[in-house]
Scaffold this motif. Structure first.
Motif, PDB file in Angstrom:
ATOM      1  N   SER A 147       0.828  -1.209   0.000  1.00  0.00           N
ATOM      2  CA  SER A 147       0.000   0.000   0.000  1.00  0.00           C
ATOM      3  C   SER A 147       0.863   1.260   0.000  1.00  0.00           C
ATOM      4  O   SER A 147       0.554   2.237  -0.680  1.00  0.00           O
ATOM      5  CB  SER A 147      -0.936   0.013   1.211  1.00  0.00           C
ATOM      6  OG  SER A 147      -1.832  -1.065   1.137  1.00  0.00           O
ATOM      7  N   THR A 151       0.857   4.147  -2.885  1.00  0.00           N
ATOM      8  CA  THR A 151       0.390   5.499  -2.542  1.00  0.00           C
ATOM      9  C   THR A 151       1.512   6.486  -2.272  1.00  0.00           C
ATOM     10  O   THR A 151       1.283   7.691  -2.267  1.00  0.00           O
ATOM     11  CB  THR A 151      -0.512   5.463  -1.294  1.00  0.00           C
ATOM     12  OG1 THR A 151       0.255   5.023  -0.158  1.00  0.00           O
ATOM     13  CG2 THR A 151      -1.711   4.557  -1.513  1.00  0.00           C
ATOM     14  N   TRP A 158      -2.237   8.141   5.703  1.00  0.00           N
ATOM     15  CA  TRP A 158      -3.553   7.623   5.285  1.00  0.00           C
ATOM     16  C   TRP A 158      -4.617   8.037   6.286  1.00  0.00           C
ATOM     17  O   TRP A 158      -5.692   8.469   5.919  1.00  0.00           O
ATOM     18  CB  TRP A 158      -3.568   6.103   5.199  1.00  0.00           C
ATOM     19  CG  TRP A 158      -2.575   5.478   4.284  1.00  0.00           C
ATOM     20  CD1 TRP A 158      -1.967   6.050   3.185  1.00  0.00           C
ATOM     21  CD2 TRP A 158      -2.045   4.165   4.389  1.00  0.00           C
ATOM     22  NE1 TRP A 158      -1.101   5.155   2.607  1.00  0.00           N
ATOM     23  CE2 TRP A 158      -1.127   3.993   3.317  1.00  0.00           C
ATOM     24  CE3 TRP A 158      -2.243   3.109   5.255  1.00  0.00           C
ATOM     25  CZ2 TRP A 158      -0.443   2.807   3.101  1.00  0.00           C
ATOM     26  CZ3 TRP A 158      -1.554   1.935   5.059  1.00  0.00           C
ATOM     27  CH2 TRP A 158      -0.665   1.783   4.003  1.00  0.00           C
TER      28      TRP A 158
END
Length: 164
Positions: A147, A151, A158
């Protein structure tokens, strides 16, 4: 072109690391659920072999290509998402050797039980539980790393997105 080639190799190594690792994990879980020592011994032997031949080298390729990509991109190893992913990767890596050792023990225990024509001993279940939960921790870390690679953000960032 060098950067794209390295990125491709990095992604392929991640697929092998994650894919073969998860496949091995799920196959040994399925085999253990049979409680059949012959099945478990065969699957565990295969899992140990593939983890040694494919998954472990993919981890080393990840380290080498990741470092090279960071260097070519002009990023610092202390960039938030890079440093966080490195720390998690090292933590997952520190689980790897004990996982391999536990897999080998599971294989040996199942082979011994099969050779004697007996069922699995309680010790098998204890070792299996350790192996299982180390796998949960390791794959959780891998999910977070992937992830972050996608990203370019840390888990803290996040959370900030969701709270704002």
């Amino acid at each position: 072109m060098l950067y794209l080639g390295l990125k491709y190799l990095h992604v392929i190594a991640a697929i092998f690391l994650f894919g073969f690792g998860m496949g091995s994990y799920l196959y040994l879980i399925a085999a253990s659920r049979t409680a059949n020592p012959q099945v478990i011994a065969h699957v565990a032997r295969t899992v140990v072999r593939y983890d040694a031949w494919i998954t472990t080298p993919a981890g080393f390729i990840q380290i080498a290509t990741g470092y090279w990509l960071v260097s070519l991109a002009g990023l610092s190893l202390t960039t938030g998402w890079v440093l966080t992913s490195l720390i998690i990767f090292l933590c997952v890596g520190m689980l790897w050797l004990p996982v391999l050792v536990l897999q080998k023990r599971l294989q040996h225990m199942a082979s011994s039980a099969a050779d004697r024509g007996e069922g699995l001993a309680q010790a098998y279940r204890r070792v299996y539980r350790q192996w299982f939960w180390m796998g949960v921790a390791g794959f959780s870390g891998m999910f977070v790393i992937v992830s972050m690679m996608v990203t370019k953000m840390t888990p803290g960032e996040w959370v900030g997105l969701f709270l704002s």
